[in-house]
Design a protein around this motif. Structure first.
Motif, short mmCIF file in Angstrom:
data_model
loop_
_atom_site.label_atom_id
_atom_site.label_comp_id
_atom_site.label_asym_id
_atom_site.label_seq_id
_atom_site.Cartn_x
_atom_site.Cartn_y
_atom_site.Cartn_z
N PRO A 35 -43.46 -20.35 -29.71
CA PRO A 35 -44.44 -19.47 -30.35
C PRO A 35 -43.85 -18.23 -31.00
N GLU A 36 -42.67 -17.81 -30.53
CA GLU A 36 -42.06 -16.60 -31.07
C GLU A 36 -41.13 -16.91 -32.24
N LEU A 37 -40.29 -17.92 -32.10
CA LEU A 37 -39.27 -18.18 -33.12
C LEU A 37 -39.78 -19.06 -34.26
N ASP A 38 -40.63 -20.03 -33.98
CA ASP A 38 -41.08 -20.95 -35.03
C ASP A 38 -41.69 -20.21 -36.23
N PRO A 39 -42.58 -19.22 -36.02
CA PRO A 39 -43.12 -18.50 -37.18
C PRO A 39 -42.04 -17.74 -37.96
N VAL A 40 -41.03 -17.24 -37.26
CA VAL A 40 -39.92 -16.55 -37.94
C VAL A 40 -39.18 -17.52 -38.84
N MET A 41 -38.90 -18.73 -38.31
CA MET A 41 -38.17 -19.72 -39.09
C MET A 41 -38.96 -20.14 -40.32
N GLU A 42 -40.27 -20.21 -40.21
CA GLU A 42 -41.10 -20.54 -41.38
C GLU A 42 -41.05 -19.41 -42.41
N GLU A 43 -41.06 -18.18 -41.93
CA GLU A 43 -41.06 -17.02 -42.83
C GLU A 43 -39.75 -16.93 -43.62
N ILE A 44 -38.65 -17.37 -43.01
CA ILE A 44 -37.35 -17.24 -43.68
C ILE A 44 -36.84 -18.60 -44.19
N ALA A 45 -37.76 -19.55 -44.35
CA ALA A 45 -37.38 -20.92 -44.72
C ALA A 45 -36.66 -21.00 -46.06
N SER A 46 -36.91 -20.05 -46.94
CA SER A 46 -36.30 -20.11 -48.27
C SER A 46 -34.88 -19.56 -48.30
N LEU A 47 -34.41 -18.99 -47.20
CA LEU A 47 -33.04 -18.45 -47.17
C LEU A 47 -32.02 -19.57 -47.35
N LEU A 184 -37.88 -28.91 -39.92
CA LEU A 184 -37.52 -29.99 -40.83
C LEU A 184 -38.44 -31.20 -40.68
N LEU A 185 -38.77 -31.54 -39.44
CA LEU A 185 -39.67 -32.67 -39.21
C LEU A 185 -41.08 -32.36 -39.70
N ALA A 186 -41.46 -31.09 -39.62
CA ALA A 186 -42.79 -30.69 -40.09
C ALA A 186 -42.92 -30.90 -41.60
N HIS A 187 -41.82 -30.78 -42.32
CA HIS A 187 -41.85 -30.91 -43.77
C HIS A 187 -41.39 -32.30 -44.23
N SER A 188 -41.28 -33.22 -43.28
CA SER A 188 -40.94 -34.60 -43.63
C SER A 188 -42.16 -35.47 -43.41
N ASP A 189 -42.06 -36.72 -43.79
CA ASP A 189 -43.20 -37.63 -43.57
C ASP A 189 -42.90 -38.63 -42.46
N THR A 190 -41.96 -38.28 -41.59
CA THR A 190 -41.52 -39.22 -40.55
C THR A 190 -42.16 -38.96 -39.19
N TRP A 191 -42.84 -37.81 -39.04
CA TRP A 191 -43.34 -37.46 -37.71
C TRP A 191 -44.86 -37.59 -37.66
N ASP A 192 -45.35 -38.26 -36.64
CA ASP A 192 -46.78 -38.48 -36.45
C ASP A 192 -47.31 -37.44 -35.46
N TYR A 193 -47.82 -36.33 -35.99
CA TYR A 193 -48.30 -35.25 -35.13
C TYR A 193 -49.52 -35.67 -34.31
N ALA A 194 -50.38 -36.45 -34.92
CA ALA A 194 -51.61 -36.85 -34.22
C ALA A 194 -51.29 -37.68 -32.99
N ARG A 195 -50.21 -38.44 -33.04
CA ARG A 195 -49.87 -39.31 -31.92
C ARG A 195 -48.94 -38.63 -30.92
N TYR A 196 -47.97 -37.84 -31.42
CA TYR A 196 -46.91 -37.33 -30.54
C TYR A 196 -46.93 -35.82 -30.33
N GLY A 197 -47.79 -35.09 -31.01
CA GLY A 197 -47.79 -33.65 -30.86
C GLY A 197 -46.62 -33.02 -31.59
N THR A 198 -46.17 -31.88 -31.10
CA THR A 198 -45.09 -31.14 -31.75
C THR A 198 -43.72 -31.69 -31.34
N PRO A 199 -42.79 -31.86 -32.28
CA PRO A 199 -41.44 -32.30 -31.90
C PRO A 199 -40.76 -31.26 -31.00
#
Length: 389
Positions: A35-47, A184-199
């Motif tokens: 919950p703390e680092l994931d939003p940071v990584m999204e904010e700086i994703a363009s680096l 990376l998995l969130a921005h790919s089409d390989t992960w099924d969130y509805a079935r497996y939740g968060t990687p």
């Protein structure tokens, strides 16, 4: 209403019969990462990756002035890392664990690789590793195993979990790697969130923490390590703080061994039976053992692999070993024979020599790089398509 990933529906219903509150907590955290680092990584994703690597390295090793040009969100994150510690932290409590680990490196490493890691991969956490392909490829599988060994060595090294210690730094690096893989998995089409939740979810990491601590103690005892009460408690303390450094929400970090046991039991009820991805990941790990030990002779490599399978089956039991498609073999007397061998070595070698040899052995099969640790992160969800990291 709480979201329940489809793969957990049946197990969750069974787990709620035994402990509704803990089952709810576990399933809730299958949809939570860091919950703390994931939003940071999204904010700086363009680096650009080279700049991100430089900033992460500077923050982790506390390089003076290294973060002055970093995004504010990353500077704030490292400020919290540097200044915030849990009220229960007691570095003195780690000393007995450090002592018993360095005297019993061989047994604890065997327990870690053949028991702890295998059992961990019997859950849906294997999906994340299978999706990246990192354990399945012999070369990346070797590096993954060596990095696991390195972290094990460093968290049980004197001062390793101090802020400037390598155990702390490596655990913090693992936190960034997990966050990047989730991203990376969130921005790919390989992960099924509805079935497996968060990687690499907080639920899975909380479960893994109980395996790394409680099950490490149990499996180490089975292969011949004797723990007194103080050492036993100290190992639990080491992993409790390591989990904190790795970014686990405190709600899923055990407070006592009894709580760890409850988390372990409920998590296993919630998890579906091991599937083909679990089996492929677990077998990939076993196959990496002779490669990690730099055994080039094919016959010797097969012999080491067979021994690893035999010990693993003896530790985790036939039901789980069969579910993971391990080779069928008779394990009667396996653990007794191993314990007897270890006792003989203790009789003929001094404790000081044994510590030295154990430490040297673990160094040889751990990941050390010229110029220090790499703080590069993957830049593609699939390991084979990512630049080296």
């Amino acid at each position: 209403m709480m979201q329940i990933p489809g793969a957990y529906t049946e197990g969750y219903a069974k787990a709620r019969v035994h402990d509704p509150a803990l089952a709810d907590l576990y399933i809730e955290h299958t949809c939570i990462g860091d919950p703390e680092l994931d939003p940071v990584m999204e904010e700086i994703a363009s680096l650009p990756n080279d700049r991100l690597t430089r900033f992460i390295r500077a923050g982790i090793i506390q390089e003076e002035g290294g973060l002055k040009d970093a995004p504010q969100a990353l500077r704030d994150f490292f400020q919290r890392v540097d200044t915030e510690t849990p009220p229960w932290l007691d570095h003195q409590a780690f000393r007995p664990a450090i002592r018993v680990f360095n005297l019993n490196v061989t047994n604890m490493l065997i327990a870690f690789v053949c028991g702890v890691l295998i059992e961990g991969f019997a859950t849906l956490i294997a999906k994340s590793f299978f999706a990246t392909g990192r354990v399945l490829d012999p070369n990346t599988g070797k590096r993954r195993l060596m990095q696991n060994n390195r972290q094990l060595l460093e968290v049980f090294y004197p001062g390793g979990l101090e802020r400037e210690g390598d155990g702390f730094r490596l655990s913090l690096r693992v936190r960034f790697v997990h966050a990047r893989i989730r991203q990376l998995l969130a921005h790919s089409d390989t992960w099924d969130y509805a079935r497996y939740g968060t990687p690499i979810s907080a639920a899975h990491l909380g479960f893994a923490l109980t395996v790394f601590s409680m099950r490490l103690l149990q499996y180490s005892a089975l292969v011949g390590t004797n723990f007194n009460k103080e050492e036993h408690a100290s190992v639990m303390d080491v992993w409790r703080y390591t989990g904190y450094v790795m970014g686990l929400p405190e709600a899923v970090i055990y407070k006592t061994e009894e709580e760890a046991r409850k988390i372990f039991d409920i998590a296993y009820m919630c998890e579906p039976p091991p599937d083909e991805d679990c089996a492929a990941t677990a077998n990939g790990l076993i196959s990496a053992i002779p490669v990690t030990a730099s055994i080039e002779n094919p016959q010797e490599a097969e012999s080491v692999k067979a021994l690893a399978y035999r010990i693993s089956r003896a530790l985790i039991g036939n039901d789980l070993a069969d579910a993971l498609h391990f080779p069928r073999m008779n394990t009667t007397g396996t653990l007794f024979a191993w314990r007897t061998k270890q006792r003989f070595q203790r009789l003929v070698r001094s404790k000081q020599l044994l510590r030295s040899q154990n430490f040297t052995q673990l160094l040889e099969i751990s990941e050390y790089e010229e110029g220090g640790s790499s703080y590069r992160l993957p830049d593609h969800a699939e390991s084979s398509k990512s630049n080296p990291w």
